[in-house]
Design a protein around this motif. Structure first.
Motif, PDB file in Angstrom:
ATOM      1  N   ALA A  88       0.874  -1.089   0.088  1.00  0.00           N
ATOM      2  CA  ALA A  88       0.078  -0.131  -0.002  1.00  0.00           C
ATOM      3  C   ALA A  88       0.671   1.252   0.079  1.00  0.00           C
ATOM      4  CB  ALA A  88      -0.902   0.000   1.412  1.00  0.00           C
ATOM      5  N   MET A  89       0.531   2.268  -0.577  1.00  0.00           N
ATOM      6  CA  MET A  89       1.254   3.564  -0.797  1.00  0.00           C
ATOM      7  C   MET A  89       1.139   4.384   0.579  1.00  0.00           C
ATOM      8  SD  MET A  89       0.412   5.138  -4.498  1.00  0.00           S
ATOM      9  CE  MET A  89       0.760   4.034  -6.057  1.00  0.00           C
ATOM     10  N   ARG A  90       0.168   4.480   1.122  1.00  0.00           N
ATOM     11  CA  ARG A  90       0.032   5.372   2.302  1.00  0.00           C
ATOM     12  C   ARG A  90       0.320   4.701   3.793  1.00  0.00           C
ATOM     13  NH1 ARG A  90      -5.465   8.885   0.947  1.00  0.00           N
ATOM     14  NH2 ARG A  90      -4.457   9.849  -0.835  1.00  0.00           N
ATOM     15  N   SER A  91      -0.233   3.328   3.807  1.00  0.00           N
ATOM     16  CA  SER A  91       0.103   2.676   5.149  1.00  0.00           C
ATOM     17  C   SER A  91       1.212   2.031   5.228  1.00  0.00           C
ATOM     18  CB  SER A  91      -1.256   1.994   5.398  1.00  0.00           C
ATOM     19  OG  SER A  91      -1.191   0.694   4.645  1.00  0.00           O
ATOM     20  N   GLY A  92       1.721   1.442   4.023  1.00  0.00           N
ATOM     21  CA  GLY A  92       3.274   0.775   4.103  1.00  0.00           C
ATOM     22  C   GLY A  92       2.686  -0.742   4.269  1.00  0.00           C
ATOM     23  N   ALA A  93       1.579  -1.342   4.614  1.00  0.00           N
ATOM     24  CA  ALA A  93       1.223  -2.695   4.537  1.00  0.00           C
ATOM     25  C   ALA A  93       1.260  -3.256   3.424  1.00  0.00           C
ATOM     26  CB  ALA A  93      -0.233  -2.835   5.022  1.00  0.00           C
ATOM     27  N   SER A  94       1.810  -4.430   3.350  1.00  0.00           N
ATOM     28  CA  SER A  94       1.951  -5.446   2.187  1.00  0.00           C
ATOM     29  C   SER A  94       1.300  -6.707   2.278  1.00  0.00           C
ATOM     30  CB  SER A  94       3.385  -5.698   1.987  1.00  0.00           C
ATOM     31  OG  SER A  94       4.134  -6.267   3.019  1.00  0.00           O
ATOM     32  N   VAL A  95       0.818  -7.377   1.144  1.00  0.00           N
ATOM     33  CA  VAL A  95       0.187  -8.741   1.203  1.00  0.00           C
ATOM     34  C   VAL A  95       1.182  -9.427   0.365  1.00  0.00           C
ATOM     35  CG1 VAL A  95      -1.791  -9.748   0.529  1.00  0.00           C
ATOM     36  CG2 VAL A  95      -1.921  -7.655   1.328  1.00  0.00           C
TER      37      VAL A  95
END
Length: 131
Positions: A88-95
């Motif tokens: 994700a660009m804003r939260s930095g979460a990744s899957v």
């Protein structure tokens, strides 16, 4: 006798029972005069409970079937992207494990052909892609 007076008499009798010696007290069930009505009410209540239980079980089974169908379409029919990660660009979460729809090569060729035709069209007009 009105319902209010019957209620007052019953409450008075129950209060006198509670104030009596332990050996002289009678159980709460002994205050019930109409045992047949009590059994009818209990049977009606049991029937209602069974009807609600059946309805809830049916609803639960329907939801399980829907969940199984959604899982079959959205997960089991998909291929898993191995070695890829979406961030994700804003939260930095990744899957790192996500399903991908299988690629239909005929549909992909059709889309690529239509895109080439669209780019080659000098007028830039819209094309009818339904056919």
């Amino acid at each position: 006798a009105s319902l209010a007076s019957l209620k007052a008499k019953l409450l008075d009798a129950m209060a006198r029972n509670d104030a009596a010696d332990e050996l002289e007290r009678i159980g709460r069930k002994d205050f019930i005069v109409d045992v047949r009505l009590l059994s009818e009410l209990q049977a009606a209540s049991d029937a209602r409970v069974e009807g609600l239980r059946t309805s809830i079980v049916r609803t639960h089974l329907e939801l399980e079937v829907l969940a199984a169908r959604v899982q079959a379409v959205c997960w089991e029919g998909m291929s898993v992207a191995k070695g890829a990660s979406v961030c994700a660009m804003r939260s930095g979460a990744s899957v790192g494990n996500f399903p991908l729809a299988p690629v239909d090569s005929a549909a992909l060729r059709r889309v690529l052909t239509l895109r080439r035709v669209e780019l080659a069209d000098p007028g830039g007009g819209s094309l009818d892609i339904r056919g």
